[in-house]
Structure formats: structure tokens, C-alpha cells
Scaffold this active site. Structure first.
Site, mmCIF file in Angstrom:
data_model
loop_
_atom_site.group_PDB
_atom_site.id
_atom_site.type_symbol
_atom_site.label_atom_id
_atom_site.label_comp_id
_atom_site.label_asym_id
_atom_site.label_seq_id
_atom_site.Cartn_x
_atom_site.Cartn_y
_atom_site.Cartn_z
ATOM 1 C CG ASP A 41 -2.014 1.025 1.149
ATOM 2 O OD1 ASP A 41 -2.570 1.203 0.055
ATOM 3 O OD2 ASP A 41 -2.292 1.672 2.173
ATOM 4 C CG ASP A 42 4.639 3.492 2.246
ATOM 5 O OD1 ASP A 42 4.090 4.550 2.613
ATOM 6 O OD2 ASP A 42 5.866 3.398 2.026
ATOM 7 C CD GLU A 119 -16.198 8.358 10.340
ATOM 8 O OE1 GLU A 119 -16.632 7.569 9.486
ATOM 9 O OE2 GLU A 119 -16.878 9.268 10.861
ATOM 10 C CE LYS A 121 -8.082 5.766 3.613
ATOM 11 N NZ LYS A 121 -7.798 4.376 3.225
ATOM 12 N NE ARG A 142 -13.871 3.105 -3.796
ATOM 13 C CZ ARG A 142 -13.019 3.464 -2.820
ATOM 14 N NH1 ARG A 142 -13.393 4.382 -1.946
ATOM 15 N NH2 ARG A 142 -11.837 2.899 -2.718
ATOM 16 C CB CYS A 441 19.632 -27.620 24.760
ATOM 17 S SG CYS A 441 20.296 -27.030 23.201
#
Length: 702
Positions: A41-42, A119, A121, A142, A441
Site C-alpha cells: 500500500d505504501d 473515525e 480509516k 465501489r 541445551c
């Protein structure tokens, strides 16, 4: 292609611009077709910002395929027209950019914005859900903003989107469909069981799942509404929705039975000033790592319908709302290798070696891989491009390989055939592989852990000194510490009389530590500091713990069937060590704890009641959370010591604030926990006030 800045890829010329447009178009097309993408995304955001910057300087070179100014980057299509365009959001990335945007909005409407809705995202897929007479009839993506794809086949698989509303209204709900962390893990487990490649992250998982029609299995998703619109035959409801503030629309939606973010830690909040918006943005950002679902920013909207109408919308986004993007917590990088590390209990844990990548303000070079079965399930290979996730202080983890980026040169990951630490055989009977020698161990790690501040707290016994004791044959486990004598210690290098006497004094003090710390020092798998305290306070002495079966252990808060069985097995394995500790005179009781009644004396619920519920302790029945830096009488106490103090005084310690929290002890820089406590009306005490409340239980040295 070009150099990276904090905000965009810098495109040097026409060829770089054309290549960037092609790369962005392919990435968007892959994401909106299958939920997969060649870019995280970045990286996609930076690329699109670079394209937009180039086009602003060279408008004559604009390509038709450019993603700028288009909903979904122009990659998505659909054949179901939207009643009202379903737009994207413009972004800001800093407080300064947000202030500039608010000033522009207020100039446009020629007055201050009366109220703001703030709010989360949500990191999912935007959809419209159409209800007629209260019944869910159609689910639409969409798409390109004017028309979307009909995905009504997914109805019935989405939590929070009821098939019947509480009232028979005709309305369109708009919101995000996503996978929670739990749903994502379950989806990948089911998907790999059916031979599919795991999803790279929850967002891609939701996008791919929503469109899938012919799978032999179903997986669950979750819907969060962020708005509602009237449909053509909505009647009086249309006029009502048109005039309600956005915050009241969300309340109306929730009242109809549709899921919103109202019951989460990042619930929408209405504020009146830009300063209050900024404060809430900081609070939500601080809570991000602990959320059970992904967010990639905060949405700020003008709350009043009148402000929204006057601001209007562009072709891509409304002018009355903005997305304040947070730093990326997931990036794509390359898996270079796998290291196999042996823990103090003999567990052999794989760790991914990564091509360094900047995530959430820090450079990530390693990530957890859990166990060999996890590697196999995710089909990871050396050389893979992998999606790496990191949030807050959480250890980075690999979600999955980005399969579409494979070149064919990737190599399988080789699993160890013998213990990497000592060369012994490996017990592979469970998902987490273990050296057959177990704790033997890693003697040094095991003894160093037992001597740590939150366990036996033996000052002066660091790892270097432990190595010296082990190499000299004086210590084979931490019980041997209690049989060390002065003469043999003086014979070691760098052990003078003073350091020897100090070490023996610290070991003598450790012999009197309460059972909870001794149990924690044992390092029983599946237990830690808080669980060790609960076990010790419930059973009161070691003999009762060792005599308990799995059913009895499940009466301790937080212990389920599997963990109970594991603890019983561990205690059998640790029996020789426990016997040595008892013989050395180490404390095996918990001060102030009352043993549980014998079977039949009281019912299970009464037997499991917290110690002190007879009214004799100051924190009886209280759940207490500590946050921030302590001062005064509590300044030198570690967080573990604070939790011990709470439980000795009859309370229950917790790490998170909720409706069940009775008291928050808030020190300096208390942050988001204090804010949440204030919102919930939880009692808040300063360190000095709390110290006075439990004064009789403070350690004598305080």
C-alpha cells in the site's frame, strides 16, 4: 526509476513517468481483480503521488492510463450504477497538511466548520449494501465510483451486515468489508487446506474473497458502516437522512442493527476544534497496534449536513472529508535466509532474515516465523518477496509470499536435522520443535532468566557470571545457585571477597522470594509473570500446584484445556529441579494466599474467587491498570513489582483499560490509556494517591 522522498517517488523524465503509470496501473488492476498486488500500500501511494507531481509540472504529457483523479486508480469497473457516486478520499500525511486542508474547506463554505467527526480509516474494501423494506437485497463494490460489481453472492458470510434490519426501512448502507486478524488467520488456514496460496494480508484477503464465487469453502468477513443513503423509494427516511449530522446517521445505522466502529477502541468521535481533531488522531494512532483489525489512517469529516452540501464533491473525492494517513506498517521485501535459534526451554524457533526495509519509523531486518509447520503452510521460499507486518512494539511478522513476483529462482527453506545449539536429536512430535535435551541445551539462558529482576532478582548474576559458573562445573541448573559456597566462588577469576559476599547475600535473599517468582523462574512453557502470580495465589503452595490435574488448573483465570495439560506435563519434567529447590530451602508458598477448598467444600466459582474477598484488603474485587512513569514511593518499582503489589492488596492487575477496569494508576506521560479511562468514567489515581491507598503493602525498602 528515481529516488525516494518521504512522500513520493521522484520521476526524472518522460520514460520514468510512463513506466510509473504502467506499474501503478498493473498493481491496481491486480488488486481490484483478485485481491493480489505487486506493490504494498505504501509503495503504491508513493508511486501515485510521484505520478501526480510529475503531471503537475508536465500537464502536456498526461497519459490516459494515469491513475490520478480516478476512483480506484481507474482500475475497477462495474455494471451496477450507484445511486450517488461512491467516491474515494483525498489524503494528508501531516498535521501541517491537515491544517492547510481545513483552512481551504472553511474558505470554500465561508465559515468555520461547526463540528468534525473523527473515525478510523478501515483497511478494507468499500461496498454499498442495499436494503428494501428492511431486507438485504444487493451488495455492490465501489468499482469506478459511478458503477460497481454485484457481489450479492457474499451475503450471509459478512458479520455485521444483517440480512434483516430492526425496522422495515429502504436504505443503502455504505461501509468497509474487511477481515479481522482472527478471520484472516482462519481464512489462510482454510485456504491452504484446500491447496490455495495464503493471502498476503487481510486487505487482499477480503478483496479476493468478496469476489470469489465458486470456491469449495467459505470464509468469514466483517462489515463496518461509515454512512447511509436513501434509495429512490425511501419515503420520509430520505428527508431525515439528508438533514441529520453524520454522527447521528451512524447512530441511526447502529440502531437498525448494522455494525459500526462505535463499539471499538477507535469509535467515531465528534469534536469542535482542529486541536481536538489532532488530539484524537494521536490517540487513534497510539491504539492502532492493539486493534483486532487493520486501519491505515483516520478519516475526518465535516459533521453537519449543511457544511457537506456547501463544500460539495469533486470527480474523485468529497471536499468535506479527508483521510489522515498513518505510516505504513506493512511493506514488501525479500526473504534472504532463515536462522534457527534455541530458547531457554529447548524450543527451536525459526527467524526470518530480511532485506532491510523501513516500516513504521524503524528498520526491519528480521521477522518471526513461529514454527516449521508455519513455514510449510505459508509456502515460504528463500528469495521470495514477502509481505512484512509491524505495528508499534510488536515483533515484525511475515504474512505470506507475494507469489506473483516469483521468478523461479526461489529455493526451499531447509529445516535442521539436529539441534543447532548442541547437535542432539530434535523432538518434532509437536508444531514447535524442541531439542530432546530441553532446558539442558541452554543452561546459561535458563539460569540467567531465573536470576532476572522479575523472577528471583539476583543482583550481580549477569550472563557473563553465569557462563563462568557453568564452565567451572558449579551450576547445572538454577537450583545449584543455592548450594554455592564462599570458598569455591573465591577460586574463580574476578571474584574477590566483596563480590563473592554480595553475590551470596543476593542468593540468600532470592531463597525467600515468594512462590509466584519461583514458579516464574522455572520457565514453564505457556506461563509468564502474570500467569505465575495467578497460579501461585490460587494454589498457595508448590505441593498443591504439583498435585493439581489439568481440570483443577483450568480453574485459574486464563488457563484453558490445552494450556492446563501442557503445564501439568511441564511440572512432571521439572520435578527433579523443584525437589532440588525444596531441599535448598527455597520458599514454596505465596504470602497472603489462601489455599483453595477441598472438592465438595465450596462450588467451583467460590473456589476460584480472588483472594481477599472477605473485605479485608484495600483492592478487594478491583481490576487495576498501571500506565505511565511512577513517581514518589512507587518510582523504583518495575511494572512486574507494581502488579505483584496490586495482587497482594487483593486486586487483579491488567494491562488494558476496559469497562471492567476499576482503577487506573496514571503516572507521567500516561497517554492513550488515561484518555480511554476518562471516556469510560474509570476512576484515575496519581502514584502518590495509590501509594497511600495500599501503604500497608509497600515493600519495606520503599
Amino acid at each position: 526509476m528515481g529516488a525516494m522522498t518521504n512522500s513520493a517517488v521522484v520521476l526524472a523524465d518522460t520514460a520514468a513517468y510512463a513506466a510509473a503509470v504502467e506499474e501503478a496501473s498493473k498493481a491496481a488492476a491486480a488488486y481490484y481483480a483478485t485481491g493480489g498486488s505487486t506493490l504494498d500500500d505504501d509503495a503504491y501511494d508513493r508511486l501515485v503521488r510521484g505520478i501526480a507531481a510529475y503531471e503537475e509540472e508536465h500537464p502536456q504529457e498526461l497519459l490516459d492510463a494515469s491513475p490520478t483523479g480516478k476512483v480506484a486508480g481507474g482500475a475497477a469497473t462495474g455494471d451496477v450504477p450507484h445511486t450517488v457516486p461512491m467516491l474515494s478520499l483525498d489524503n494528508v500525511f501531516s498535521a501541517e497538511q491537515f491544517v492547510t486542508w481545513t483552512a481551504s474547506l472553511e474558505r470554500r463554505i465561508d465559515r468555520p466548520v461547526a463540528a468534525w467527526s473523527v473515525e478510523p480509516k478501515l483497511d478494507g474494501l468499500a461496498v454499498a449494501a442495499r436494503y428494501r423494506a428492511g431486507r438485504l437485497e444487493q451488495l455492490i463494490t465501489r468499482g469506478d465510483g459511478t458503477a460497481g460489481e454485484d457481489v450479492s453472492h457474499a451475503i450471509g458470510t459478512v458479520v455485521g451486515l444483517p440480512e434483516q434490519l430492526a425496522e422495515p426501512v429502504t436504505i443503502e448502507m455504505r461501509g468497509e468489508i474487511l477481515m479481522t486478524t482472527e478471520q484472516f488467520e482462519q481464512a489462510n488456514a482454510v485456504r491452504t487446506e484446500h491447496g490455495g496460496a495464503p493471502f498476503a494480508n487481510p486487505r487482499n484477503g477480503a478483496a479476493g474473497t468478496l469476489r470469489a464465487k465458486d470456491r469449495a469453502y467459505t470464509v468469514e468477513m466483517t462489515f463496518f458502516a461509515y454512512g447511509a443513503l436513501p434509495l429512490a423509494d425511501s419515503g420520509e427516511l430520505a428527508d431525515t437522512l439528508a438533514e441529520l449530522p453524520h454522527s447521528e446517521v451512524l447512530a441511526r445505522v447502529a440502531g437498525l442493527g448494522v455494525h459500526t466502529a462505535a463499539d471499538t477502541d477507535v469509535a467515531p468521535r465528534t469534536v469542535t476544534t482542529v486541536e481536538e481533531v489532532q488530539s484524537r488522531v494521536e490517540e487513534v494512532a497510539a491504539l492502532r497496534a492493539a486493534l483486532p483489525f487493520g486501519i491505515d489512517g483516520i478519516v475526518i469529516k465535516a459533521d453537519l449536513a449543511a457544511d457537506q452540501r456547501e463544500a460539495g464533491s469533486g470527480t474523485r473525492a468529497p471536499r468535506w472529508a479527508i483521510a489522515y494517513k498513518l505510516p505504513a506498517v506493512e511493506k514488501v521485501t525479500r526473504l534472504l535466509g532463515v536462522e534457527w535459534n534455541v530458547g531457554r526451554t529447548g524450543i527451536i524457533a525459526p527467524r526470518a532474515v530480511l532485506e532491510p526495509v523501513e516500516i513504521d519509523g524503524s528498520t526491519v531486518s528480521y521477522a518471526t516465523l513461529h514454527n516449521p509447520a508455519d513455514i510449510t503452510r505459508r509456502d515460504l521460499r528463500l528469495g521470495d518477496r514477502v509481505m512484512v507486518y509491524k505495528a508499534g512494539d510488536i515483533i515484525p511478522r511475515i504474512e505470506a509470499p507475494v507469489a506473483q513476483l516469483r521468478t523461479g529462482d526461489e529455493q526451499p527453506i531447509e529445516f535442521p536435522e539436529a539441534c543447532p545449539q548442541c547437535g542432539s536429536e530434535i523432538d518434532t512430535s509437536e508444531q514447535r520443535w524442541r531439542c530432546v535435551r530441553g532446558r539442558d541445551c541452554r543452561i546459561v539462558a535458563s539460569v540467567s532468566y531465573a536470576a532476572g529482576r522479575d523472577q528471583l532478582d539476583i543482583e550481580g548474576l549477569g550472563a557473563t557470571r553465569v557462563v563462568q559458573l557453568v564452565d567451572a562445573g558449579l551450576v547445572a541448573d538454577f537450583a545449584d545457585l543455592f548450594t554455592l559456597d564462599r570458598e569455591r566462588l573465591l577460586g574463580l577469576d574476578r571474584m574477590g571477597e566483596t563480590s563473592t559476599d554480595n553475590l551470596l547475600a543476593a542468593i540468600g535473599t532470592a531463597r525467600t522470594q515468594p512462590l509466584s517468582r519461583v514458579f516464574c523462574a522455572l520457565g514453564v512453557r505457556g506461563t509468564g509473570r502474570s500467569m505465575s502470580r495467578r497460579i501461585a495465589r490460587y494454589f498457595a503452595d508448590m505441593d498443591r500446584i504439583r498435585a493439581a490435574d489439568a481440570e483443577e488448573l483450568q480453574r485459574v483465570d486464563g488457563i484453558g484445556k490445552e494450556k492446563a495439560a501442557a503445564v501439568v506435563a511441564e511440572l512432571v519434567e521439572l520435578a527433579p529441579l523443584i525437589e532440588k529447590l525444596m531441599a535448598a530451602g527455597v520458599t514454596m508458598t505465596e504470602p497472603g494466599a489462601t489455599p483453595p477448598p477441598a472438592p465438595g467444600e465450596e462450588d467451583t466459582e467460590a473456589a476460584a474467587a480472588p483472594d481477599g474477598e472477605d473485605g479485608g484488603l484495600p483492592l478487594d474485587g478491583m481490576t487495576v491498570v498501571v500506565t505511565g512513569a511512577m513517581t514518589g514511593a512507587l518510582e523504583k518499582l518495575s511494572r512486574n513489582e507494581m502488579n505483584e503489589l496490586i495482587e497482594r492488596a487483593g486486586g487483579k492487575s491488567s494491562s488494558s483499560v476496559s469497562k471492567r477496569t476499576s482503577l487506573l494508576v496514571a503516572g507521567e506521560k500516561a497517554g492513550s490509556k488515561r484518555t480511554k479511562a476518562e471516556d469510560l468514567g474509570v476512576r484515575i489515581a496519581a502514584p502518590d494517591e495509590f501509594a497511600g491507598l495500599i501503604a500497608g503493602f509497600l515493600p519495606s525498602e520503599v
